[in-house]
Design a protein around this motif. Structure first.
Motif, short mmCIF file in Angstrom:
data_model
loop_
_atom_site.label_atom_id
_atom_site.label_comp_id
_atom_site.label_asym_id
_atom_site.label_seq_id
_atom_site.Cartn_x
_atom_site.Cartn_y
_atom_site.Cartn_z
N GLN A 15 0.67 -1.39 0.16
CA GLN A 15 0.15 0.00 -0.02
C GLN A 15 1.02 1.47 0.02
OE1 GLN A 15 -2.72 -1.23 3.44
NE2 GLN A 15 -4.33 -0.61 1.93
N MET A 16 1.98 1.06 0.67
CA MET A 16 2.90 2.39 0.77
C MET A 16 3.42 2.63 -0.71
SD MET A 16 5.12 1.80 4.27
CE MET A 16 4.25 1.28 5.71
N SER A 48 -1.52 0.38 -8.63
CA SER A 48 -2.46 0.11 -7.58
C SER A 48 -2.19 -1.15 -7.23
CB SER A 48 -3.92 0.23 -8.08
OG SER A 48 -4.30 -0.49 -9.30
N GLU A 49 -1.88 -2.29 -7.71
CA GLU A 49 -1.61 -3.52 -7.39
C GLU A 49 0.00 -3.94 -7.59
OE1 GLU A 49 -3.34 -5.66 -6.05
OE2 GLU A 49 -5.45 -4.44 -6.23
N ARG A 86 -10.90 5.26 -7.35
CA ARG A 86 -9.42 5.20 -7.48
C ARG A 86 -8.73 6.19 -6.61
NH1 ARG A 86 -7.48 5.52 -13.28
NH2 ARG A 86 -5.48 5.17 -12.18
N TYR A 87 -9.37 7.51 -6.36
CA TYR A 87 -8.76 8.60 -5.43
C TYR A 87 -8.78 8.07 -4.16
CZ TYR A 87 -7.70 13.03 -3.67
OH TYR A 87 -7.16 13.87 -3.00
N LEU A 88 -10.00 7.63 -3.59
CA LEU A 88 -10.05 7.27 -2.27
C LEU A 88 -9.28 6.05 -1.96
CD1 LEU A 88 -13.92 7.27 -1.73
CD2 LEU A 88 -12.23 8.88 -0.82
N GLU A 89 -8.97 5.12 -2.84
CA GLU A 89 -8.03 4.05 -2.60
C GLU A 89 -6.48 4.64 -2.51
OE1 GLU A 89 -8.49 1.12 -5.79
OE2 GLU A 89 -10.59 0.42 -5.03
N PHE A 90 -6.14 5.56 -3.53
CA PHE A 90 -4.84 5.98 -3.18
C PHE A 90 -4.64 7.00 -2.06
CE2 PHE A 90 -2.12 9.65 -4.56
CZ PHE A 90 -0.98 9.04 -5.00
N SER A 91 -5.86 7.59 -1.59
CA SER A 91 -5.71 8.43 -0.39
C SER A 91 -5.45 7.65 0.79
CB SER A 91 -6.95 9.24 -0.28
OG SER A 91 -7.02 10.25 -1.35
N LYS A 92 -6.17 6.50 0.71
CA LYS A 92 -6.10 5.46 1.87
C LYS A 92 -4.62 4.83 1.79
CE LYS A 92 -7.97 1.36 3.91
NZ LYS A 92 -9.33 0.20 3.78
N ALA A 93 -4.07 4.64 0.70
CA ALA A 93 -2.76 3.89 0.59
C ALA A 93 -1.70 5.10 1.08
CB ALA A 93 -2.25 3.53 -0.77
N ARG A 94 -1.81 6.20 1.05
CA ARG A 94 -0.94 7.38 1.38
C ARG A 94 -0.94 7.56 2.96
NH1 ARG A 94 1.31 10.89 -2.05
NH2 ARG A 94 1.08 12.59 -0.55
N CYS A 95 -2.05 7.06 3.66
CA CYS A 95 -1.99 6.96 5.02
C CYS A 95 -1.49 5.99 5.90
CB CYS A 95 -3.54 7.14 5.41
SG CYS A 95 -4.58 8.96 4.77
#
Length: 310
Positions: free
Chosen positions: A29-30, A38-39, A175-184
């Protein structure tokens, strides 16, 4: 003829507890949060995890030596800050992170009064100067350069922000929500025991809570540094020799000449491969890239490798 008896298998819950602790899922995820696909590839994440683990153990060993000099049996955040004293940009990046942690902790505390004056206290700078890591930096700073960040420009941080902006330009909401979650995602989660078990530090020294906070940040920065170096390797592989504007087609733009209107199409990112990570680490640890590298033999190896986050 006796009937066959079926024995129900007994599942021991201790088998799950004995499984080795790993951060493969979090590192994937990082990697996505730093600009990877994304994968991300599982093999690449495992290589990065091994590198981060070895780096953290080596950093702990160096921090224990610093703690031993001050005759302390506990490794604190100040010991890790001492290791970063020669790199002002990385030190200021860590200081800003610790300041943000202190600010988040302060706003979570119950307010003593509901007045606006308490929120806009002019003595906030005095409270920052009383923080333990700030007092420590002032103590070891003889020239006044460590805390003077007005003239410093963090180009690496800016490149990461530009890369994230290019990736999110054409993203939909999901996709943006998944990316934002990965950045956290980071190593500094609430389950500190998992991080300590993963590192497996043992010995006469104990790591304080502040030390684990800095150590989690350094592990996070190590992942980011490896991803940055892997993108540089990919940029060299896809480079068109003789093309003066080749940098406009790369996902690793020059922050000095960056113009938003030059990037109209969405950036398509392929997963980082293990070979790109291996080549990036080979270049970073190559003795030929140092100041005295050409005067050393290639077979001569240092007693320890360079730290990615220090």
């Amino acid at each position: 003829m006796s009937e066959a008896t079926f024995v129900k298998p007994v599942v021991d819950n201790n088998d799950y507890k004995n499984e080795p602790v790993n951060y493969t899922a979090e590192i994937r995820q990082m990697m996505h949060g730093f600009g990877d696909h994304s994968e991300p590839l599982l093999e690449t994440a495992k290589i990065i995890e091994d590198v981060v683990l070895n780096q953290m153990r080596a950093i702990i060993h160096k921090a224990c030596e610093v703690a031993d000099l001050r005759e302390s049996q506990s490794v604190t955040a100040e010991d890790f800050l001492f290791l970063l004293r020669k790199d002002r940009i990385k030190l200021q990046r860590l200081v800003n992170y610790l300041k943000l942690k202190e600010f988040k902790a302060s706003i979570c505390k119950p307010l003593e009064s509901d007045s606006v004056d308490s929120l806009t206290d002019p003595n906030k700078s005095d409270e920052i100067s009383k923080l333990p890591f700030i007092k420590f930096l002032k103590y070891i700073d003889n020239t006044g350069e460590l805390l003077n960040d007005k003239s410093l420009i963090d180009h690496v941080k800016r490149k990461r922000c530009i890369r994230a902006e290019l990736l999110t330009r054409k993203m939909d909401e999901t996709r943006y929500l998944e990316f934002s979650k990965a950045r956290c995602v980071s190593f500094a989660n609430k389950n500190r025991h998992k991080f300590s078990d993963w590192i497996g530090s043992s010995g006469d020294f104990t790591i304080a809570k502040s030390g684990y906070t800095v150590l989690g940040y350094l592990a996070y920065e190590t992942v980011a540094q490896i991803v940055d170096l892997a993108f540089l390797v990919r940029q060299d592989q896809n480079k068109i020799h003789g093309d003066a504007i080749d940098r406009l087609r790369c996902s690793y733009p020059n922050p000095i000449t960056y113009k938003p209107y030059q990037y109209t199409k969405p950036v398509m990112t392929k997963p980082i491969t293990p070979s790109e990570v291996s080549e990036a680490l080979r270049r970073y640890w190559s003795p030929q890239l140092e100041m005295t590298g050409p005067f050393h033999r290639w077979s001569l190896r240092k007693p320890h490798m360079k730290f990615l986050a220090c």
